[in-house]
Every structure is written in C-alpha cells, then in structure tokens.
Design an enzyme around this catalytic site. Structure first.
Site, PDB file in Angstrom:
ATOM      1  N   GLY A 191      -1.198  -5.332   8.986  1.00 47.98           N
ATOM      2  CA  GLY A 191      -2.567  -5.741   7.888  1.00 47.98           C
ATOM      3  C   GLY A 191      -2.223  -6.819   6.263  1.00 47.98           C
ATOM      4  O   GLY A 191      -3.249  -7.687   6.052  1.00 47.98           O
ATOM      5  N   ARG A 227       9.412 -32.453  12.445  1.00 48.62           N
ATOM      6  CA  ARG A 227       8.073 -32.378  13.406  1.00 48.62           C
ATOM      7  C   ARG A 227       7.251 -31.461  12.657  1.00 48.62           C
ATOM      8  O   ARG A 227       6.766 -30.983  13.175  1.00 48.62           O
ATOM      9  CB  ARG A 227       8.966 -32.017  15.275  1.00 48.62           C
ATOM     10  CG  ARG A 227       9.947 -31.012  15.290  1.00 48.62           C
ATOM     11  CD  ARG A 227      10.733 -30.726  16.023  1.00 48.62           C
ATOM     12  NE  ARG A 227      10.522 -29.671  17.281  1.00 48.62           N
ATOM     13  CZ  ARG A 227      11.519 -29.012  16.936  1.00 48.62           C
ATOM     14  NH1 ARG A 227      12.443 -29.895  15.813  1.00 48.62           N
ATOM     15  NH2 ARG A 227      12.130 -27.744  16.995  1.00 48.62           N
ATOM     16  N   HIS A 228       7.896 -29.870  12.061  1.00 48.38           N
ATOM     17  CA  HIS A 228       7.303 -29.507  11.786  1.00 48.38           C
ATOM     18  C   HIS A 228       6.410 -29.316  10.183  1.00 48.38           C
ATOM     19  O   HIS A 228       5.435 -28.714  10.427  1.00 48.38           O
ATOM     20  CB  HIS A 228       7.806 -27.671  10.986  1.00 48.38           C
ATOM     21  CG  HIS A 228       8.960 -27.623  12.694  1.00 48.38           C
ATOM     22  ND1 HIS A 228       8.865 -26.975  13.683  1.00 48.38           N
ATOM     23  CD2 HIS A 228      10.324 -27.776  12.268  1.00 48.38           C
ATOM     24  CE1 HIS A 228       9.822 -27.135  13.939  1.00 48.38           C
ATOM     25  NE2 HIS A 228      10.464 -27.229  13.497  1.00 48.38           N
ATOM     26  N   ASP A 239       0.749  -1.116   0.045  1.00 52.24           N
ATOM     27  CA  ASP A 239      -0.337  -0.408  -0.525  1.00 52.24           C
ATOM     28  C   ASP A 239       1.084   0.762   0.457  1.00 52.24           C
ATOM     29  O   ASP A 239       2.379   1.073  -0.216  1.00 52.24           O
ATOM     30  CB  ASP A 239      -0.876   0.265   1.560  1.00 52.24           C
ATOM     31  CG  ASP A 239      -0.183   0.028   2.880  1.00 52.24           C
ATOM     32  OD1 ASP A 239       1.015   0.108   2.647  1.00 52.24           O
ATOM     33  OD2 ASP A 239      -0.865   0.154   3.506  1.00 52.24           O
ATOM     34  N   HIS A 269      10.769 -23.172  10.462  1.00 52.18           N
ATOM     35  CA  HIS A 269       9.688 -23.937  11.208  1.00 52.18           C
ATOM     36  C   HIS A 269       8.137 -23.649  10.409  1.00 52.18           C
ATOM     37  O   HIS A 269       7.672 -24.610  11.053  1.00 52.18           O
ATOM     38  CB  HIS A 269       9.241 -23.531  12.547  1.00 52.18           C
ATOM     39  CG  HIS A 269      10.651 -23.809  13.865  1.00 52.18           C
ATOM     40  ND1 HIS A 269      10.523 -23.501  15.116  1.00 52.18           N
ATOM     41  CD2 HIS A 269      12.216 -24.315  13.217  1.00 52.18           C
ATOM     42  CE1 HIS A 269      11.902 -23.637  15.577  1.00 52.18           C
ATOM     43  NE2 HIS A 269      12.484 -25.273  14.069  1.00 52.18           N
ATOM     44  N   ASN A 270       8.235 -22.605   9.780  1.00 48.04           N
ATOM     45  CA  ASN A 270       6.408 -22.509   9.650  1.00 48.04           C
ATOM     46  C   ASN A 270       6.227 -22.164   8.107  1.00 48.04           C
ATOM     47  O   ASN A 270       4.958 -22.737   7.954  1.00 48.04           O
ATOM     48  CB  ASN A 270       5.654 -21.010  10.134  1.00 48.04           C
ATOM     49  CG  ASN A 270       6.083 -20.518  11.324  1.00 48.04           C
ATOM     50  OD1 ASN A 270       7.092 -19.682  11.676  1.00 48.04           O
ATOM     51  ND2 ASN A 270       5.540 -21.057  12.802  1.00 48.04           N
ATOM     52  N   CYS A 329       3.528  -3.426   4.308  1.00 55.49           N
ATOM     53  CA  CYS A 329       2.644  -2.420   4.254  1.00 55.49           C
ATOM     54  C   CYS A 329       3.153  -1.286   5.735  1.00 55.49           C
ATOM     55  O   CYS A 329       3.746  -1.050   4.846  1.00 55.49           O
ATOM     56  CB  CYS A 329       0.732  -2.163   4.918  1.00 55.49           C
ATOM     57  SG  CYS A 329       0.577  -4.101   6.460  1.00 55.49           S
ATOM     58  N   GLY A 330       2.329  -0.882   6.161  1.00 56.21           N
ATOM     59  CA  GLY A 330       3.180   0.244   6.976  1.00 56.21           C
ATOM     60  C   GLY A 330       4.000  -0.636   8.174  1.00 56.21           C
ATOM     61  O   GLY A 330       5.328  -0.428   8.789  1.00 56.21           O
ATOM     62  N   THR A 331       2.915  -1.184   9.179  1.00 56.34           N
ATOM     63  CA  THR A 331       3.897  -2.265   9.978  1.00 56.34           C
ATOM     64  C   THR A 331       3.745  -3.585   9.118  1.00 56.34           C
ATOM     65  O   THR A 331       4.675  -4.257  10.095  1.00 56.34           O
ATOM     66  CB  THR A 331       2.508  -2.547  11.176  1.00 56.34           C
ATOM     67  OG1 THR A 331       1.073  -2.572  10.681  1.00 56.34           O
ATOM     68  CG2 THR A 331       2.051  -1.442  11.983  1.00 56.34           C
ATOM     69  N   GLY A 332       3.207  -4.091   8.522  1.00 59.02           N
ATOM     70  CA  GLY A 332       2.888  -5.393   8.087  1.00 59.02           C
ATOM     71  C   GLY A 332       1.782  -6.492   8.413  1.00 59.02           C
ATOM     72  O   GLY A 332       2.149  -7.560   8.368  1.00 59.02           O
TER      73      GLY A 332
HETATM   74  C1  RB5 Z   1      -1.926   2.681   6.175  1.00 61.20           C
HETATM   75  O1  RB5 Z   1      -1.723   4.176   6.987  1.00 61.20           O
HETATM   76  C2  RB5 Z   1      -1.694   1.888   7.429  1.00 61.20           C
HETATM   77  O2  RB5 Z   1      -2.733   1.211   8.604  1.00 61.20           O
HETATM   78  C3  RB5 Z   1      -1.069   0.373   6.841  1.00 61.20           C
HETATM   79  O3  RB5 Z   1      -0.160   0.561   6.275  1.00 61.20           O
HETATM   80  C4  RB5 Z   1      -0.845  -0.900   7.221  1.00 61.20           C
HETATM   81  O4  RB5 Z   1      -0.004  -0.830   8.399  1.00 61.20           O
HETATM   82  C5  RB5 Z   1      -2.002  -1.358   8.165  1.00 61.20           C
HETATM   83  O5  RB5 Z   1      -1.539  -2.295   8.697  1.00 61.20           O
END
Ligand code: RB5
Length: 152
Positions: A70, A132-133, A8, A98-99, A65-68
C-alpha cells in the site's frame, strides 16, 4: 542523508526497530507517524512523508505498512518517486543499483526485524549503477511527463 520515515499501525513495531537502527548509525531522520496504539490509513502516512521529501527536506523515505505494498502504491503516485517494496537482501540491492530507489517500503507483517534491518542497511549503502540504468530512468521521466498532470 536525511530520511523521512512513516508507518501505519501494521508497520509501527517494525518502524520503531528502524528508528533504533538509524539512531545507532547516526543517520538523520524524522518520523511522520503514526504513533503507538493508533489505527490509521496507510495512504495518509505515505503522503505525509513523501510530501516532505518532495519539498526537498529529505533525500529518501522509508515507509512501513503490513506488506509494504500500500505504501509503495501511494508513493509511486508522486512524480520523481521510485518506491520499491523490498522483501530480501537481493531485491534491496537491485532496487538501488538498477532502479535508483528513493523510497524503501517494507512489510511489518512479513519481515522479522533482523531481516528488515539487513534490507535497510543494504538499501542505504548501495549506490545506483547509472550507465544503461540511467537511460531507463530517463525513459521513466518521459512516462511521468506523459501521464502526470502536476509539473512538480
Ligand atoms: C492494514 O491492515 C494493511 O492493509 C496495510 O498495512 C497495508 O498492508 C496495505 O498495503
């Protein structure tokens, strides 16, 4: 290995850094957007990439995305997708060993480019340990069987 890539707006700059890295390493990929200057919804872009992966046209996905977070929430709503937000090298290594992570999600607002590229490199190069995984992944399939309506 063919990678489906998407971001995004909050992940756009980091995604462009990853594009350069994949090109340099000669790894085949397709960028499913978003484009520069767009303000978009991460849900739509996770879906674009994951739907192509589900068609077997791509082996793995990298979503930013911003945090990974979403992106991983959306991707994990698809059967067979094991999306893992990774914030350091250890987590990236374990996500593969492992995953058997098949979708890496990254946070453009939390990771500097050099750290993110280290994570990408480890995630691409590390093999699933099986053993095991593998048995745990089979249990995961049973959870999908119980809870996912779609058979695909
Ligand atoms: C966008 O502002 C932010 O919410 C999106 O990139 C993301 O971090 C959501 O998880």
């Amino acid at each position: 290995m063919k990678i489906a890539l998407a971001s995004d707006h909050a992940g756009y700059d980091l995604k462009i850094g990853i594009v350069g890295f994949l090109k340099k390493r000669g790894i085949e990929f397709k960028d499913f957007g978003c484009g520069p200057g767009e303000k978009v919804n991460y849900v739509d872009y996770a879906e674009k990439a994951i739907q192509m992966m589900k068609k077997k046209e791509f082996d793995r996905a990298i979503l930013v995305c911003g945090t990974g977070l979403g992106m991983s929430i959306v991707a994990n709503k698809y059967r067979g997708i094991r999306a893992t937000p990774c914030w350091d090298e250890y987590v990236a290594e374990m996500s593969r060993k492992h995953n058997d992570s098949n979708c890496l999600t990254l946070g453009g607002r939390i990771l500097p480019l050099d750290e993110a590229l280290q994570i990408v490199q480890i995630w691409l190069d590390t093999h699933f340990e099986e053993g095991r995984h593998q048995m745990r992944l089979e249990k995961l399939l049973q959870v999908e069987e119980k809870n996912f309506k779609s058979k695909k």
